[in-house]
Design a protein around this motif. Structure first.
Motif, PDB file in Angstrom:
ATOM      1  N   ILE A   2      -6.687  -7.084  -4.504  1.00 24.92           N
ATOM      2  CA  ILE A   2      -6.203  -5.613  -3.364  1.00 24.92           C
ATOM      3  C   ILE A   2      -5.851  -6.805  -1.768  1.00 24.92           C
ATOM      4  N   ALA A   3      -4.460  -6.384  -1.784  1.00 24.69           N
ATOM      5  CA  ALA A   3      -4.047  -7.481   0.156  1.00 24.69           C
ATOM      6  C   ALA A   3      -3.997  -6.233   1.223  1.00 24.69           C
ATOM      7  N   ASN A   4      -3.964  -6.772   2.461  1.00 22.85           N
ATOM      8  CA  ASN A   4      -4.247  -6.120   2.474  1.00 22.85           C
ATOM      9  C   ASN A   4      -4.293  -6.283   4.543  1.00 22.85           C
ATOM     10  N   HIS A   5      -4.084  -5.081   5.503  1.00 22.35           N
ATOM     11  CA  HIS A   5      -3.289  -4.925   7.106  1.00 22.35           C
ATOM     12  C   HIS A   5      -4.530  -5.426   7.334  1.00 22.35           C
ATOM     13  N   ILE A   6      -5.413  -5.685   7.622  1.00 22.03           N
ATOM     14  CA  ILE A   6      -6.522  -5.465   8.621  1.00 22.03           C
ATOM     15  C   ILE A   6      -6.048  -6.366   9.421  1.00 22.03           C
ATOM     16  N   ALA A   7      -5.829  -7.939   9.502  1.00 23.92           N
ATOM     17  CA  ALA A   7      -5.690  -8.750  11.458  1.00 23.92           C
ATOM     18  C   ALA A   7      -4.171  -7.665  12.144  1.00 23.92           C
ATOM     19  N   TYR A   8      -3.433  -7.062  11.242  1.00 26.65           N
ATOM     20  CA  TYR A   8      -2.441  -6.345  12.307  1.00 26.65           C
ATOM     21  C   TYR A   8      -3.290  -5.601  12.806  1.00 26.65           C
ATOM     22  N   TRP A   9      -3.725  -4.210  12.056  1.00 27.08           N
ATOM     23  CA  TRP A   9      -4.634  -3.323  12.149  1.00 27.08           C
ATOM     24  C   TRP A   9      -5.197  -3.316  13.589  1.00 27.08           C
ATOM     25  N   VAL A  35     -15.425  -9.842   7.151  1.00 31.94           N
ATOM     26  CA  VAL A  35     -14.251  -9.088   7.853  1.00 31.94           C
ATOM     27  C   VAL A  35     -13.378 -10.643   7.866  1.00 31.94           C
ATOM     28  N   SER A  36     -13.186 -11.885   8.129  1.00 32.08           N
ATOM     29  CA  SER A  36     -12.360 -12.943   8.537  1.00 32.08           C
ATOM     30  C   SER A  36     -12.125 -13.474   6.739  1.00 32.08           C
ATOM     31  N   LYS A  37     -12.746 -13.279   5.845  1.00 36.64           N
ATOM     32  CA  LYS A  37     -12.718 -13.627   4.524  1.00 36.64           C
ATOM     33  C   LYS A  37     -11.517 -12.128   3.803  1.00 36.64           C
ATOM     34  N   LEU A  38     -12.132 -11.067   4.633  1.00 38.43           N
ATOM     35  CA  LEU A  38     -11.319 -10.401   3.911  1.00 38.43           C
ATOM     36  C   LEU A  38      -9.799 -10.183   4.770  1.00 38.43           C
ATOM     37  N   LYS A  40      -8.337 -12.967   4.768  1.00 41.13           N
ATOM     38  CA  LYS A  40      -7.638 -14.167   4.245  1.00 41.13           C
ATOM     39  C   LYS A  40      -7.494 -14.201   2.510  1.00 41.13           C
ATOM     40  N   GLY A  41      -8.027 -12.575   2.319  1.00 41.46           N
ATOM     41  CA  GLY A  41      -8.292 -12.683   0.869  1.00 41.46           C
ATOM     42  C   GLY A  41      -9.336 -13.130  -0.178  1.00 41.46           C
ATOM     43  N   THR A  42      -9.956 -13.851   0.254  1.00 36.82           N
ATOM     44  CA  THR A  42     -11.065 -14.527  -0.576  1.00 36.82           C
ATOM     45  C   THR A  42     -12.382 -13.352  -1.130  1.00 36.82           C
ATOM     46  N   LYS A  43     -12.078 -12.566  -0.225  1.00 33.21           N
ATOM     47  CA  LYS A  43     -13.056 -11.356  -0.804  1.00 33.21           C
ATOM     48  C   LYS A  43     -12.796 -10.244  -0.745  1.00 33.21           C
ATOM     49  N   GLN A  44     -13.530  -9.355  -1.165  1.00 30.93           N
ATOM     50  CA  GLN A  44     -12.357  -8.274  -2.448  1.00 30.93           C
ATOM     51  C   GLN A  44     -13.338  -6.714  -1.420  1.00 30.93           C
ATOM     52  N   PRO A  45     -12.530  -6.023  -0.925  1.00 28.84           N
ATOM     53  CA  PRO A  45     -13.136  -4.925   0.213  1.00 28.84           C
ATOM     54  C   PRO A  45     -13.669  -4.241  -1.565  1.00 28.84           C
ATOM     55  N   GLY A  46     -14.887  -3.188  -1.493  1.00 27.57           N
ATOM     56  CA  GLY A  46     -15.302  -2.417  -2.017  1.00 27.57           C
ATOM     57  C   GLY A  46     -14.628  -1.046  -1.904  1.00 27.57           C
ATOM     58  N   SER A  47     -14.874   0.073  -2.650  1.00 30.78           N
ATOM     59  CA  SER A  47     -13.995   1.344  -2.051  1.00 30.78           C
ATOM     60  C   SER A  47     -14.895   2.103  -0.490  1.00 30.78           C
ATOM     61  N   GLU A  48     -15.862   2.217  -0.782  1.00 28.50           N
ATOM     62  CA  GLU A  48     -16.760   2.384   0.514  1.00 28.50           C
ATOM     63  C   GLU A  48     -16.237   1.600   1.748  1.00 28.50           C
ATOM     64  N   LEU A  49     -15.840   0.205   1.745  1.00 24.84           N
ATOM     65  CA  LEU A  49     -15.562  -0.482   2.790  1.00 24.84           C
ATOM     66  C   LEU A  49     -14.422  -0.175   3.423  1.00 24.84           C
ATOM     67  N   MET A  50     -13.146   0.206   2.034  1.00 28.78           N
ATOM     68  CA  MET A  50     -12.409   0.383   2.148  1.00 28.78           C
ATOM     69  C   MET A  50     -11.715   1.163   3.127  1.00 28.78           C
ATOM     70  N   LEU A  51     -12.468   2.833   2.392  1.00 30.47           N
ATOM     71  CA  LEU A  51     -12.709   3.811   3.338  1.00 30.47           C
ATOM     72  C   LEU A  51     -13.379   3.481   4.582  1.00 30.47           C
ATOM     73  N   ARG A  52     -13.848   2.960   5.225  1.00 27.45           N
ATOM     74  CA  ARG A  52     -14.821   2.591   6.622  1.00 27.45           C
ATOM     75  C   ARG A  52     -14.225   2.231   7.297  1.00 27.45           C
ATOM     76  N   VAL A  53     -12.874   1.193   6.844  1.00 27.80           N
ATOM     77  CA  VAL A  53     -12.094   0.581   7.845  1.00 27.80           C
ATOM     78  C   VAL A  53     -10.608   1.441   8.163  1.00 27.80           C
ATOM     79  N   ALA A  54     -10.016   2.423   6.947  1.00 27.86           N
ATOM     80  CA  ALA A  54      -9.236   3.556   7.614  1.00 27.86           C
ATOM     81  C   ALA A  54      -9.420   4.492   8.496  1.00 27.86           C
ATOM     82  N   LEU A  55     -11.103   4.681   8.315  1.00 28.84           N
ATOM     83  CA  LEU A  55     -11.548   5.866   9.113  1.00 28.84           C
ATOM     84  C   LEU A  55     -11.720   5.091  10.455  1.00 28.84           C
ATOM     85  N   TYR A  56     -11.661   3.598  10.822  1.00 31.94           N
ATOM     86  CA  TYR A  56     -12.009   3.240  11.772  1.00 31.94           C
ATOM     87  C   TYR A  56     -10.293   3.232  12.852  1.00 31.94           C
TER      88      TYR A  56
END
Length: 84
Positions: A2-9, A35-38, A40-56
């Motif tokens: 799973i890739a992410n755009h956390i740094a952008y947001w 958060v840093s590892k997320l 960089k892609g070295t850690k993968q988020p679980g579904s609950e964390l993905m939802l919390r990030v999206a809500l935030y």
């Protein structure tokens, strides 16, 4: 994977001034290093964390996270199951 755009947001928050990894980590109840590892892609988020990030960020999950790599279709999954 799973890739992410956390740094952008993160950078778009606070009227374009951005927020720190530490601030986001406190809001998500994780560590700053996680958060840093997320990001960089070295850690993968679980579904609950993905939802919390999206809500935030007030965004749909798909705006922040994308599945990359091999993706099985329903037909190939069923074929795999038949051979078991």
């Amino acid at each position: 994977m799973i890739a992410n755009h956390i740094a952008y947001w993160r950078s778009t928050m606070n009227n374009g001034k951005g927020i720190s990894r530490a601030h986001l980590a406190r809001r998500l109840d994780v560590t700053r290093s996680f958060v840093s590892k997320l990001e960089k892609g070295t850690k993968q988020p679980g579904s609950e964390l993905m939802l919390r990030v999206a809500l935030y960020f007030g965004q749909p999950v798909e705006a922040i996270f994308q599945f990359v790599g091999e993706q099985k279709t329903h037909d190939s999954f069923c074929a795999d199951r038949k051979s078991v």
